[in-house]
Write a protein that holds these residues in place. Structure first.
Motif, PDB file in Angstrom:
ATOM      1  N   UNK A  19     113.122 -43.518  29.220  1.00 27.59           N
ATOM      2  CA  UNK A  19     111.855 -43.004  29.738  1.00 27.59           C
ATOM      3  C   UNK A  19     110.689 -43.918  29.378  1.00 27.59           C
ATOM      4  N   UNK A  20     110.741 -44.512  28.196  1.00 31.24           N
ATOM      5  CA  UNK A  20     109.714 -45.497  27.839  1.00 31.24           C
ATOM      6  C   UNK A  20     109.784 -46.687  28.785  1.00 31.24           C
ATOM      7  N   UNK A  21     111.006 -47.133  29.059  1.00 35.27           N
ATOM      8  CA  UNK A  21     111.181 -48.300  29.923  1.00 35.27           C
ATOM      9  C   UNK A  21     110.709 -48.026  31.346  1.00 35.27           C
ATOM     10  N   UNK A  22     111.162 -46.914  31.915  1.00 33.31           N
ATOM     11  CA  UNK A  22     110.770 -46.609  33.293  1.00 33.31           C
ATOM     12  C   UNK A  22     109.302 -46.206  33.385  1.00 33.31           C
ATOM     13  N   UNK A  23     108.808 -45.471  32.392  1.00 34.00           N
ATOM     14  CA  UNK A  23     107.412 -45.057  32.425  1.00 34.00           C
ATOM     15  C   UNK A  23     106.438 -46.201  32.230  1.00 34.00           C
ATOM     16  N   UNK A  24     106.830 -47.207  31.447  1.00 35.00           N
ATOM     17  CA  UNK A  24     105.926 -48.335  31.205  1.00 35.00           C
ATOM     18  C   UNK A  24     105.735 -49.202  32.441  1.00 35.00           C
ATOM     19  N   UNK A  25     106.638 -49.088  33.406  1.00 33.23           N
ATOM     20  CA  UNK A  25     106.465 -49.867  34.633  1.00 33.23           C
ATOM     21  C   UNK A  25     105.214 -49.446  35.395  1.00 33.23           C
ATOM     22  N   UNK A  26     104.829 -48.199  35.273  1.00 35.09           N
ATOM     23  CA  UNK A  26     103.690 -47.698  36.050  1.00 35.09           C
ATOM     24  C   UNK A  26     102.383 -48.353  35.603  1.00 35.09           C
ATOM     25  N   UNK A  27     102.018 -48.306  34.315  1.00 32.03           N
ATOM     26  CA  UNK A  27     100.761 -48.977  33.933  1.00 32.03           C
ATOM     27  C   UNK A  27     100.838 -50.495  34.020  1.00 32.03           C
ATOM     28  N   UNK A 129      94.976 -57.296  48.907  1.00 31.71           N
ATOM     29  CA  UNK A 129      94.705 -56.030  48.220  1.00 31.71           C
ATOM     30  C   UNK A 129      95.514 -54.893  48.836  1.00 31.71           C
ATOM     31  N   UNK A 130      95.624 -54.880  50.162  1.00 30.38           N
ATOM     32  CA  UNK A 130      96.415 -53.843  50.830  1.00 30.38           C
ATOM     33  C   UNK A 130      97.884 -53.939  50.439  1.00 30.38           C
ATOM     34  N   UNK A 131      98.395 -55.153  50.407  1.00 28.55           N
ATOM     35  CA  UNK A 131      99.792 -55.344  50.031  1.00 28.55           C
ATOM     36  C   UNK A 131     100.032 -54.969  48.569  1.00 28.55           C
ATOM     37  N   UNK A 132      99.074 -55.279  47.698  1.00 25.69           N
ATOM     38  CA  UNK A 132      99.208 -54.920  46.285  1.00 25.69           C
ATOM     39  C   UNK A 132      99.232 -53.407  46.106  1.00 25.69           C
ATOM     40  N   UNK A 133      98.391 -52.700  46.842  1.00 26.34           N
ATOM     41  CA  UNK A 133      98.384 -51.241  46.754  1.00 26.34           C
ATOM     42  C   UNK A 133      99.701 -50.654  47.255  1.00 26.34           C
ATOM     43  N   UNK A 134     100.222 -51.228  48.333  1.00 22.85           N
ATOM     44  CA  UNK A 134     101.496 -50.743  48.859  1.00 22.85           C
ATOM     45  C   UNK A 134     102.630 -50.994  47.867  1.00 22.85           C
ATOM     46  N   UNK A 135     102.635 -52.172  47.256  1.00 17.53           N
ATOM     47  CA  UNK A 135     103.658 -52.480  46.256  1.00 17.53           C
ATOM     48  C   UNK A 135     103.560 -51.538  45.059  1.00 17.53           C
ATOM     49  N   UNK A 136     102.341 -51.279  44.625  1.00 19.72           N
ATOM     50  CA  UNK A 136     102.178 -50.392  43.474  1.00 19.72           C
ATOM     51  C   UNK A 136     102.646 -48.974  43.803  1.00 19.72           C
TER      52      UNK A 136
END
Length: 217
Positions: A19-27, A129-136
């Motif tokens: 959970x630390x590993x998968x959760x840290x991907x978000x920030x 910026x649009x592509x970065x938002x989509x990737x995120x």
């Protein structure tokens, strides 16, 4: 690290690490894709973020999934389970490129062709910026879901591990009984050649008892 946590927290250590590993991907993905400036002079910062992202976000398989499979899956089914896990993960990952493209174009305003100059810095920056938002979005939502799904292991993993241990113990006991019975029959058949009358009365009863105990098991 997974083994270290498993020793101190047998029922939850590996799950916490995943959970630390998968959760840290978000920030980390947010910092990488949305937080850092689109500037060539920021290359060192990008390198640091990518390094930590690659270091921290790759623990699920090595520290959690594979060791848990090795603990709870029978040996005869282990290869199939590993293959199923890999194929399922690859199948889901194959949907990422079209989803990112659709999100960038339909949701975040990525501009395509039709008179738009590709060398316009402003349009290129907006498209980036649009592509970065989509990737995120394609990273954050699956990782949040993955982190949530790992929570179920707090309930299922201890029970499955104990059941696997019990099944292994039962299989080992049955194997030992079969070996003892086989050895007893072999000894009986060898000794009977020397004194068949005595063995028919004494030794055969031991063989019968051993066979009956095997049947009861």
């Amino acid at each position: 690290m997974g083994d270290f946590l498993a020793q101190h927290l047998p029922n939850a250590g590996r799950v916490i690490l995943s959970q630390i590993s998968s959760g840290s991907k978000i920030p980390l993905a947010g910092v990488l894709l949305l937080g850092l400036p689109y500037d060539a002079s920021s290359g060192a910062i990008y390198a640091v973020v990518i390094f930590f992202m690659g270091l921290i976000t790759s623990w699920e398989d090595a520290a959690t999934n594979n060791p848990i499979f090795a603990e709870i899956v029978p040996v005869k089914s282990r290869t199939s389970i590993y293959a199923l896990d890999r194929s399922f993960e690859t199948m889901l990952a194959s949907f990422a490129p079209p989803i990112v493209g659709l999100l960038a174009e339909k949701t975040y305003g990525y501009k395509l062709g039709d008179g738009i100059r590709n060398d316009d810095p402003k349009i290129n920056q907006e498209n980036a910026a649009s592509l970065a938002k989509a990737l995120y979005t394609a990273v954050a939502i699956p990782m949040a879901l993955c982190c949530f799904i790992y929570s179920f292991l707090y309930c299922t993993y201890p029970r499955d591990r104990e059941r696997a241990k019990m099944d292994s113990l039962i299989a080992s006991e049955i194997q030992n009984i079969e070996m003892e019975s086989s050895e007893l029959v072999t000894i009986y058949s060898q000794l009977r050649q020397f004194d068949p009358e005595y063995l028919d009365g004494e030794f055969e009863s031991d063989v019968t008892v051993g066979e009956r105990s095997l049947v009861r098991k």
